[in-house]
Design a protein around this motif. Structure first.
Motif, PDB file in Angstrom:
ATOM      1  N   VAL A  82       0.867  -1.177   0.000  1.00  0.00           N
ATOM      2  CA  VAL A  82       0.000   0.000   0.000  1.00  0.00           C
ATOM      3  C   VAL A  82       0.902   1.225   0.000  1.00  0.00           C
ATOM      4  O   VAL A  82       1.707   1.414   0.917  1.00  0.00           O
ATOM      5  CB  VAL A  82      -0.939   0.021   1.222  1.00  0.00           C
ATOM      6  CG1 VAL A  82      -1.819   1.272   1.188  1.00  0.00           C
ATOM      7  CG2 VAL A  82      -1.804  -1.238   1.257  1.00  0.00           C
ATOM      8  N   PHE A  83       0.761   2.065  -1.020  1.00  0.00           N
ATOM      9  CA  PHE A  83       1.645   3.206  -1.207  1.00  0.00           C
ATOM     10  C   PHE A  83       1.142   4.430  -0.432  1.00  0.00           C
ATOM     11  O   PHE A  83       0.065   4.422   0.163  1.00  0.00           O
ATOM     12  CB  PHE A  83       1.771   3.537  -2.694  1.00  0.00           C
ATOM     13  CG  PHE A  83       2.401   2.431  -3.497  1.00  0.00           C
ATOM     14  CD1 PHE A  83       3.771   2.361  -3.656  1.00  0.00           C
ATOM     15  CD2 PHE A  83       1.610   1.446  -4.071  1.00  0.00           C
ATOM     16  CE1 PHE A  83       4.356   1.337  -4.388  1.00  0.00           C
ATOM     17  CE2 PHE A  83       2.186   0.414  -4.809  1.00  0.00           C
ATOM     18  CZ  PHE A  83       3.558   0.359  -4.958  1.00  0.00           C
ATOM     19  N   GLN A  84       1.951   5.494  -0.470  1.00  0.00           N
ATOM     20  CA  GLN A  84       1.614   6.722   0.256  1.00  0.00           C
ATOM     21  C   GLN A  84       0.303   7.314  -0.241  1.00  0.00           C
ATOM     22  O   GLN A  84      -0.451   7.888   0.523  1.00  0.00           O
ATOM     23  CB  GLN A  84       2.746   7.737   0.124  1.00  0.00           C
ATOM     24  CG  GLN A  84       4.027   7.299   0.815  1.00  0.00           C
ATOM     25  CD  GLN A  84       5.144   8.319   0.670  1.00  0.00           C
ATOM     26  OE1 GLN A  84       4.895   9.472   0.364  1.00  0.00           O
ATOM     27  NE2 GLN A  84       6.374   7.897   0.883  1.00  0.00           N
ATOM     28  N   ARG A  85       0.035   7.183  -1.520  1.00  0.00           N
ATOM     29  CA  ARG A  85      -1.234   7.618  -2.093  1.00  0.00           C
ATOM     30  C   ARG A  85      -1.943   6.405  -2.685  1.00  0.00           C
ATOM     31  O   ARG A  85      -1.302   5.423  -3.056  1.00  0.00           O
ATOM     32  CB  ARG A  85      -1.007   8.702  -3.144  1.00  0.00           C
ATOM     33  CG  ARG A  85      -0.403   9.969  -2.539  1.00  0.00           C
ATOM     34  CD  ARG A  85      -0.414  11.130  -3.509  1.00  0.00           C
ATOM     35  NE  ARG A  85       0.142  12.336  -2.893  1.00  0.00           N
ATOM     36  CZ  ARG A  85      -0.559  13.187  -2.160  1.00  0.00           C
ATOM     37  NH1 ARG A  85      -1.845  12.969  -1.952  1.00  0.00           N
ATOM     38  NH2 ARG A  85      -0.002  14.257  -1.638  1.00  0.00           N
ATOM     39  N   ALA A  86      -3.248   6.501  -2.798  1.00  0.00           N
ATOM     40  CA  ALA A  86      -4.040   5.331  -3.182  1.00  0.00           C
ATOM     41  C   ALA A  86      -3.716   4.825  -4.584  1.00  0.00           C
ATOM     42  O   ALA A  86      -3.810   3.627  -4.862  1.00  0.00           O
ATOM     43  CB  ALA A  86      -5.526   5.672  -3.083  1.00  0.00           C
ATOM     44  N   VAL A  87      -3.350   5.716  -5.516  1.00  0.00           N
ATOM     45  CA  VAL A  87      -2.985   5.358  -6.891  1.00  0.00           C
ATOM     46  C   VAL A  87      -4.084   4.487  -7.526  1.00  0.00           C
ATOM     47  O   VAL A  87      -3.816   3.418  -8.072  1.00  0.00           O
ATOM     48  CB  VAL A  87      -1.619   4.628  -6.960  1.00  0.00           C
ATOM     49  CG1 VAL A  87      -1.072   4.700  -8.388  1.00  0.00           C
ATOM     50  CG2 VAL A  87      -0.614   5.214  -5.991  1.00  0.00           C
ATOM     51  N   LEU A  88      -5.330   4.958  -7.434  1.00  0.00           N
ATOM     52  CA  LEU A  88      -6.435   4.252  -8.077  1.00  0.00           C
ATOM     53  C   LEU A  88      -6.584   4.735  -9.523  1.00  0.00           C
ATOM     54  O   LEU A  88      -6.269   5.881  -9.840  1.00  0.00           O
ATOM     55  CB  LEU A  88      -7.734   4.516  -7.320  1.00  0.00           C
ATOM     56  CG  LEU A  88      -7.745   4.129  -5.834  1.00  0.00           C
ATOM     57  CD1 LEU A  88      -9.087   4.499  -5.212  1.00  0.00           C
ATOM     58  CD2 LEU A  88      -7.448   2.655  -5.645  1.00  0.00           C
ATOM     59  N   MET A 140     -11.348   7.378   2.084  1.00  0.00           N
ATOM     60  CA  MET A 140     -12.066   6.302   1.408  1.00  0.00           C
ATOM     61  C   MET A 140     -11.217   5.687   0.297  1.00  0.00           C
ATOM     62  O   MET A 140     -11.204   4.468   0.096  1.00  0.00           O
ATOM     63  CB  MET A 140     -13.391   6.838   0.861  1.00  0.00           C
ATOM     64  CG  MET A 140     -14.365   7.279   1.944  1.00  0.00           C
ATOM     65  SD  MET A 140     -15.764   8.230   1.304  1.00  0.00           S
ATOM     66  CE  MET A 140     -16.794   6.911   0.675  1.00  0.00           C
ATOM     67  N   GLN A 141     -10.482   6.531  -0.421  1.00  0.00           N
ATOM     68  CA  GLN A 141      -9.605   6.010  -1.466  1.00  0.00           C
ATOM     69  C   GLN A 141      -8.531   5.098  -0.880  1.00  0.00           C
ATOM     70  O   GLN A 141      -8.207   4.047  -1.452  1.00  0.00           O
ATOM     71  CB  GLN A 141      -8.966   7.163  -2.231  1.00  0.00           C
ATOM     72  CG  GLN A 141      -9.931   7.932  -3.107  1.00  0.00           C
ATOM     73  CD  GLN A 141      -9.246   8.979  -3.945  1.00  0.00           C
ATOM     74  OE1 GLN A 141      -8.069   8.880  -4.266  1.00  0.00           O
ATOM     75  NE2 GLN A 141      -9.987  10.019  -4.321  1.00  0.00           N
ATOM     76  N   GLN A 142      -7.989   5.462   0.276  1.00  0.00           N
ATOM     77  CA  GLN A 142      -6.967   4.617   0.888  1.00  0.00           C
ATOM     78  C   GLN A 142      -7.555   3.286   1.352  1.00  0.00           C
ATOM     79  O   GLN A 142      -6.893   2.255   1.283  1.00  0.00           O
ATOM     80  CB  GLN A 142      -6.297   5.338   2.059  1.00  0.00           C
ATOM     81  CG  GLN A 142      -5.204   6.312   1.636  1.00  0.00           C
ATOM     82  CD  GLN A 142      -4.056   5.631   0.924  1.00  0.00           C
ATOM     83  OE1 GLN A 142      -4.176   5.122  -0.180  1.00  0.00           O
ATOM     84  NE2 GLN A 142      -2.910   5.593   1.576  1.00  0.00           N
ATOM     85  N   LEU A 158       2.833  -4.638   3.237  1.00  0.00           N
ATOM     86  CA  LEU A 158       3.781  -3.543   3.398  1.00  0.00           C
ATOM     87  C   LEU A 158       3.040  -2.237   3.168  1.00  0.00           C
ATOM     88  O   LEU A 158       2.347  -2.083   2.156  1.00  0.00           O
ATOM     89  CB  LEU A 158       4.933  -3.680   2.399  1.00  0.00           C
ATOM     90  CG  LEU A 158       5.648  -5.040   2.385  1.00  0.00           C
ATOM     91  CD1 LEU A 158       6.677  -5.080   1.259  1.00  0.00           C
ATOM     92  CD2 LEU A 158       6.306  -5.323   3.729  1.00  0.00           C
ATOM     93  N   MET A 159       3.195  -1.271   4.085  1.00  0.00           N
ATOM     94  CA  MET A 159       2.437  -0.031   4.011  1.00  0.00           C
ATOM     95  C   MET A 159       3.381   1.153   4.185  1.00  0.00           C
ATOM     96  O   MET A 159       4.012   1.314   5.231  1.00  0.00           O
ATOM     97  CB  MET A 159       1.341  -0.018   5.091  1.00  0.00           C
ATOM     98  CG  MET A 159       0.468  -1.264   5.070  1.00  0.00           C
ATOM     99  SD  MET A 159      -0.945  -1.204   6.221  1.00  0.00           S
ATOM    100  CE  MET A 159      -2.049  -0.115   5.313  1.00  0.00           C
ATOM    101  N   GLY A 164      -0.435   9.365   5.510  1.00  0.00           N
ATOM    102  CA  GLY A 164       0.319  10.609   5.646  1.00  0.00           C
ATOM    103  C   GLY A 164      -0.375  11.828   5.066  1.00  0.00           C
ATOM    104  O   GLY A 164      -0.162  12.944   5.536  1.00  0.00           O
ATOM    105  N   ALA A 165      -1.211  11.643   4.039  1.00  0.00           N
ATOM    106  CA  ALA A 165      -1.861  12.781   3.385  1.00  0.00           C
ATOM    107  C   ALA A 165      -3.232  13.092   3.963  1.00  0.00           C
ATOM    108  O   ALA A 165      -3.911  14.006   3.494  1.00  0.00           O
ATOM    109  CB  ALA A 165      -1.997  12.501   1.885  1.00  0.00           C
ATOM    110  N   LEU A 166      -3.642  12.364   5.006  1.00  0.00           N
ATOM    111  CA  LEU A 166      -4.972  12.528   5.574  1.00  0.00           C
ATOM    112  C   LEU A 166      -4.957  13.522   6.735  1.00  0.00           C
ATOM    113  O   LEU A 166      -3.936  13.713   7.390  1.00  0.00           O
ATOM    114  CB  LEU A 166      -5.508  11.180   6.057  1.00  0.00           C
ATOM    115  CG  LEU A 166      -5.543  10.048   5.019  1.00  0.00           C
ATOM    116  CD1 LEU A 166      -6.080   8.778   5.662  1.00  0.00           C
ATOM    117  CD2 LEU A 166      -6.383  10.439   3.810  1.00  0.00           C
ATOM    118  N   ASP A 167      -6.120  14.132   7.003  1.00  0.00           N
ATOM    119  CA  ASP A 167      -6.221  15.015   8.162  1.00  0.00           C
ATOM    120  C   ASP A 167      -6.166  14.182   9.439  1.00  0.00           C
ATOM    121  O   ASP A 167      -6.337  12.962   9.424  1.00  0.00           O
ATOM    122  CB  ASP A 167      -7.515  15.817   8.107  1.00  0.00           C
ATOM    123  CG  ASP A 167      -8.756  14.948   8.197  1.00  0.00           C
ATOM    124  OD1 ASP A 167      -9.168  14.607   9.317  1.00  0.00           O
ATOM    125  OD2 ASP A 167      -9.307  14.583   7.138  1.00  0.00           O
TER     126      ASP A 167
END
Length: 268
Positions: A82-88, A140-142, A158-159, A164-167
């Motif tokens: 699972v990356f730093q951003r969801a990359v959907l 939700m995307q994550q 692995l995460m 990190g980008a969430l409030d």
């Protein structure tokens, strides 16, 4: 199957126009099967490099990594990332994004679709299967990205700073939901974060890395009781452990880097 992780004298350096840049010094490490292990340390210390080595996305410069007794030489089905951003993929629905690993591995969509819907229920997104990513919040995307990583039943997840980008409030909620999911699935988790309280809250064990070139300078067992809820985040015991870890990080930043500077040159 056991998914214990072993690193034996594993190092990683990168070559570039300024010469050889050491990212990770020789590291020997054992990670227990089914445990939740977090890695903290300053920016650029090699946390993501270590995850990418475990995933088989890059090869070590020296040493051997094994997962479940099998050497890691390439990406493996039983290791999710699972990356730093969801990359959907924005043109695919939530359900189709989750099913992407099944499609790429030529699996049976009909069987997999039932599993994808069950995972959506596990992350409290039942009914969102036909929605497109652009209509979802970051949290939700994550959740969708985590479901996608779990589609092939990985023994290791692995995460890399997934929250990190969430409030702050969403991040706290995601941590609780991740623990609930982990308790259900029982996979081995290796979680990179810059948040020391988050690492303590989630983990059985926290590893502390030094500034680049990275090495493990702290290894703390977290004996806080489970199951854990958000009230624990304000507890004196969590604050005490977090303070101990912060002291380790600060001490590491004050130490010399073994005669090598951040550009791979001998320190004068």
């Amino acid at each position: 199957m056991s998914y214990e992780i072993e690193l034996r004298d594993v190092s990683k350096s990168y070559s570039g126009p300024i010469g050889v840049v050491p990212a990770l010094l020789p590291t020997t490490l054992h990670m227990e099967n089914g445990h939740f292990i977090s890695i903290v340390g300053p920016s650029g210390c090699g946390k993501t490099t270590l995850l990418r080595l475990l995933a088989g996305l890059i090869r070590p410069s020296s040493g051997v990594i094994t997962i479940g007794g099998v050497a890691v030489t390439e990406p493996r089905r039983e290791v999710g990332f699972v990356f730093q951003r969801a990359v959907l993929l924005p043109w695919r629905s939530v359900i189709d994004n989750i099913l992407l690993p099944v499609k790429l591995s030529r699996g049976d969509r009909r069987t997999a679709e039932a599993k994808a819907k069950a995972l959506l229920g596990l992350v409290q997104l039942s009914g969102f299967g036909e929605v497109f990513p652009g209509h979802l919040s970051g949290g939700m995307q994550q959740r969708v990205a985590i479901c996608r990583a779990l589609m092939l039943d990985p023994g290791v997840l692995l995460m890399d700073e997934p929250f990190g980008a969430l409030d702050a409030l969403t991040r706290e909620q995601m941590g609780v939901e991740l623990l609930n999911m982990w308790a259900t699935i029982g996979t081995t988790v290796v979680f990179v974060t810059h948040s020391i309280p988050e690492a303590v809250f989630l983990s059985d064990r926290v590893l502390v890395m030094s500034p680049r070139p990275g090495q493990i300078i702290g290894d703390i067992q977290i004996d806080l009781p489970r199951p854990r809820n958000s009230e624990l985040l304000s507890s004196p015991e969590l604050a005490r452990i977090a303070g101990e870890l912060r002291s380790m990080v600060a001490e590491g930043e004050r130490q010399p880097t073994s005669g090598i500077d951040g550009f791979g040159m001998a320190a004068s």
